[in-house]
Design a protein around this motif. Structure first.
Motif, PDB file in Angstrom:
ATOM      1  N   MET A  21      32.530  36.809  38.800  1.00 36.74           N
ATOM      2  CA  MET A  21      32.686  38.239  38.550  1.00 36.74           C
ATOM      3  C   MET A  21      34.111  38.573  38.125  1.00 36.74           C
ATOM      4  O   MET A  21      35.060  37.998  38.637  1.00 36.74           O
ATOM      5  CB  MET A  21      32.358  39.042  39.816  1.00 36.74           C
ATOM      6  N   THR A  22      34.233  39.520  37.218  1.00 37.22           N
ATOM      7  CA  THR A  22      35.536  40.069  36.879  1.00 37.22           C
ATOM      8  C   THR A  22      35.860  41.148  37.896  1.00 37.22           C
ATOM      9  O   THR A  22      34.983  41.594  38.648  1.00 37.22           O
ATOM     10  CB  THR A  22      35.527  40.702  35.479  1.00 37.22           C
ATOM     11  N   GLN A  23      37.107  41.583  37.922  1.00 40.04           N
ATOM     12  CA  GLN A  23      37.472  42.680  38.823  1.00 40.04           C
ATOM     13  C   GLN A  23      36.675  43.935  38.465  1.00 40.04           C
ATOM     14  O   GLN A  23      36.190  44.639  39.345  1.00 40.04           O
ATOM     15  CB  GLN A  23      38.973  42.951  38.750  1.00 40.04           C
ATOM     16  N   ARG A  24      36.534  44.183  37.189  1.00 40.99           N
ATOM     17  CA  ARG A  24      35.782  45.357  36.745  1.00 40.99           C
ATOM     18  C   ARG A  24      34.316  45.285  37.210  1.00 40.99           C
ATOM     19  O   ARG A  24      33.751  46.254  37.681  1.00 40.99           O
ATOM     20  CB  ARG A  24      35.865  45.487  35.226  1.00 40.99           C
ATOM     21  N   ALA A  25      33.716  44.097  37.088  1.00 43.83           N
ATOM     22  CA  ALA A  25      32.319  43.931  37.502  1.00 43.83           C
ATOM     23  C   ALA A  25      32.162  44.126  39.016  1.00 43.83           C
ATOM     24  O   ALA A  25      31.197  44.743  39.462  1.00 43.83           O
ATOM     25  CB  ALA A  25      31.799  42.559  37.095  1.00 43.83           C
ATOM     26  N   LEU A  26      33.101  43.597  39.794  1.00 44.38           N
ATOM     27  CA  LEU A  26      33.009  43.744  41.247  1.00 44.38           C
ATOM     28  C   LEU A  26      33.164  45.204  41.664  1.00 44.38           C
ATOM     29  O   LEU A  26      32.393  45.698  42.486  1.00 44.38           O
ATOM     30  CB  LEU A  26      34.051  42.879  41.957  1.00 44.38           C
ATOM     31  N   THR A  27      34.133  45.905  41.082  1.00 44.90           N
ATOM     32  CA  THR A  27      34.299  47.308  41.471  1.00 44.90           C
ATOM     33  C   THR A  27      33.073  48.128  41.069  1.00 44.90           C
ATOM     34  O   THR A  27      32.642  48.999  41.819  1.00 44.90           O
ATOM     35  CB  THR A  27      35.583  47.926  40.869  1.00 44.90           C
ATOM     36  N   ARG A  35      39.576  50.540  39.927  1.00 39.01           N
ATOM     37  CA  ARG A  35      39.837  49.104  39.919  1.00 39.01           C
ATOM     38  C   ARG A  35      41.182  48.817  40.570  1.00 39.01           C
ATOM     39  O   ARG A  35      41.417  47.735  41.093  1.00 39.01           O
ATOM     40  CB  ARG A  35      39.791  48.580  38.481  1.00 39.01           C
ATOM     41  N   GLN A  36      42.079  49.796  40.579  1.00 40.17           N
ATOM     42  CA  GLN A  36      43.404  49.638  41.190  1.00 40.17           C
ATOM     43  C   GLN A  36      43.279  49.278  42.670  1.00 40.17           C
ATOM     44  O   GLN A  36      44.079  48.512  43.196  1.00 40.17           O
ATOM     45  CB  GLN A  36      44.232  50.923  41.018  1.00 40.17           C
ATOM     46  N   THR A  37      42.248  49.793  43.328  1.00 42.94           N
ATOM     47  CA  THR A  37      42.025  49.467  44.734  1.00 42.94           C
ATOM     48  C   THR A  37      41.845  47.963  44.901  1.00 42.94           C
ATOM     49  O   THR A  37      42.484  47.330  45.746  1.00 42.94           O
ATOM     50  CB  THR A  37      40.774  50.209  45.270  1.00 42.94           C
ATOM     51  N   LEU A  39      42.681  45.629  42.705  1.00 43.55           N
ATOM     52  CA  LEU A  39      43.901  44.956  42.262  1.00 43.55           C
ATOM     53  C   LEU A  39      44.918  44.862  43.394  1.00 43.55           C
ATOM     54  O   LEU A  39      45.485  43.793  43.646  1.00 43.55           O
ATOM     55  CB  LEU A  39      44.534  45.707  41.075  1.00 43.55           C
ATOM     56  N   SER A  40      45.133  45.958  44.104  1.00 41.91           N
ATOM     57  CA  SER A  40      46.128  45.947  45.184  1.00 41.91           C
ATOM     58  C   SER A  40      45.653  45.119  46.368  1.00 41.91           C
ATOM     59  O   SER A  40      46.447  44.436  47.008  1.00 41.91           O
ATOM     60  CB  SER A  40      46.496  47.370  45.613  1.00 41.91           C
ATOM     61  N   LEU A  41      44.340  45.126  46.652  1.00 43.14           N
ATOM     62  CA  LEU A  41      43.823  44.297  47.740  1.00 43.14           C
ATOM     63  C   LEU A  41      43.979  42.815  47.406  1.00 43.14           C
ATOM     64  O   LEU A  41      44.434  42.022  48.241  1.00 43.14           O
ATOM     65  CB  LEU A  41      42.358  44.624  48.031  1.00 43.14           C
ATOM     66  N   GLU A  42      43.596  42.418  46.196  1.00 42.80           N
ATOM     67  CA  GLU A  42      43.715  41.016  45.806  1.00 42.80           C
ATOM     68  C   GLU A  42      45.172  40.577  45.740  1.00 42.80           C
ATOM     69  O   GLU A  42      45.485  39.410  45.965  1.00 42.80           O
ATOM     70  CB  GLU A  42      43.019  40.754  44.473  1.00 42.80           C
ATOM     71  N   ALA A  43      46.080  41.494  45.439  1.00 44.87           N
ATOM     72  CA  ALA A  43      47.509  41.172  45.395  1.00 44.87           C
ATOM     73  C   ALA A  43      48.092  41.033  46.799  1.00 44.87           C
ATOM     74  O   ALA A  43      49.220  40.562  46.963  1.00 44.87           O
ATOM     75  CB  ALA A  43      48.264  42.243  44.611  1.00 44.87           C
ATOM     76  N   GLY A  44      47.333  41.453  47.813  1.00 42.76           N
ATOM     77  CA  GLY A  44      47.800  41.337  49.190  1.00 42.76           C
ATOM     78  C   GLY A  44      48.816  42.393  49.582  1.00 42.76           C
ATOM     79  O   GLY A  44      49.619  42.180  50.498  1.00 42.76           O
ATOM     80  N   GLU A  45      48.783  43.530  48.892  1.00 41.81           N
ATOM     81  CA  GLU A  45      49.735  44.600  49.210  1.00 41.81           C
ATOM     82  C   GLU A  45      49.483  45.119  50.626  1.00 41.81           C
ATOM     83  O   GLU A  45      48.349  45.389  51.010  1.00 41.81           O
ATOM     84  CB  GLU A  45      49.607  45.747  48.201  1.00 41.81           C
ATOM     85  N   GLU A  46      50.586  45.245  51.385  1.00 43.40           N
ATOM     86  CA  GLU A  46      50.508  45.736  52.769  1.00 43.40           C
ATOM     87  C   GLU A  46      49.979  47.166  52.797  1.00 43.40           C
ATOM     88  O   GLU A  46      50.280  47.973  51.922  1.00 43.40           O
ATOM     89  CB  GLU A  46      51.893  45.708  53.415  1.00 43.40           C
ATOM     90  N   ARG A  47      49.184  47.461  53.810  1.00 46.17           N
ATOM     91  CA  ARG A  47      48.628  48.801  54.011  1.00 46.17           C
ATOM     92  C   ARG A  47      48.765  49.166  55.480  1.00 46.17           C
ATOM     93  O   ARG A  47      48.806  48.281  56.333  1.00 46.17           O
ATOM     94  CB  ARG A  47      47.155  48.843  53.622  1.00 46.17           C
ATOM     95  N   THR A  48      48.778  50.448  55.733  1.00 48.11           N
ATOM     96  CA  THR A  48      48.847  50.895  57.129  1.00 48.11           C
ATOM     97  C   THR A  48      47.460  51.096  57.726  1.00 48.11           C
ATOM     98  O   THR A  48      47.309  51.113  58.937  1.00 48.11           O
ATOM     99  CB  THR A  48      49.637  52.218  57.245  1.00 48.11           C
TER     100      THR A  48
END
Length: 168
Positions: A21-27, A35-37, A39-48
């Protein structure tokens, strides 16, 4: 609480890629608006906080509910990478699914068989068992020429003039 967002990102990307799957297909499959959601999750960006879209991504990947949080908190290894059949594959014979998932698709043809009272279509998939990059250029040229001849014949048959198909 100590959460490993990079670990979750690697698990999401690994699962998505193992299913082709592409990111677009998964979203789209998950019903995630941006799709930014992903992207940031796969990049491992810290969240509160844990985003609500995580449960949607779990479902789309075929993970059990709560798997993403358990990965995030280090309680679970990555789920096994089991390719999920594409939506078009549901209800298709196993032989057709296997043929569609192996090799490399080079071209397709969709023929309209519309006759009074018919909504039928024929879909022909032209494939190679190995990647086209591995093919001998001369063999590839001959294969493309043959495919072009077959396409012409199929189009003539679908147009209702089989006599011209005999010439192709």
């Amino acid at each position: 609480m100590n959460r490993d967002w990079k670990r979750l990102g690697r698990a999401l990307r690994s699962a998505r890629e193992s299913q082709g799957m592409t990111q677009r297909a998964l979203t789209a499959s998950a019903g995630v608006q941006s799709r930014q959601t992903l992207l940031s999750l796969e990049a491992g960006e810290e969240r509160t906080r844990i985003p609500p879209s995580l449960s949607k991504l779990e479902r789309a990947l075929g993970w059990a509910p709560g798997t993403a949080v358990r990965i995030l908190e280090g309680e679970e290894d990555y789920p096994p990478a089991e390719p999920k059949p594409a939506p078009y594959a549901e209800g298709m014979p196993l032989r057709v699914i296997q043929e569609l998932t192996e090799g490399q698709v080079l071209d397709t043809e969709v023929l309209d068989l519309t006759r009074p009272g018919s909504n039928s279509r024929i879909v022909v998939v032209y494939k190679r068992d190995s990647p086209a990059a591995d093919a001998d250029p001369e063999a590839m040229r001959r294969d493309i020429e043959e495919w072009t001849r077959v396409q012409r014949a199929m189009r003539q048959i679908a147009s209702g003039d089989p006599s011209e198909a005999d010439e192709a």
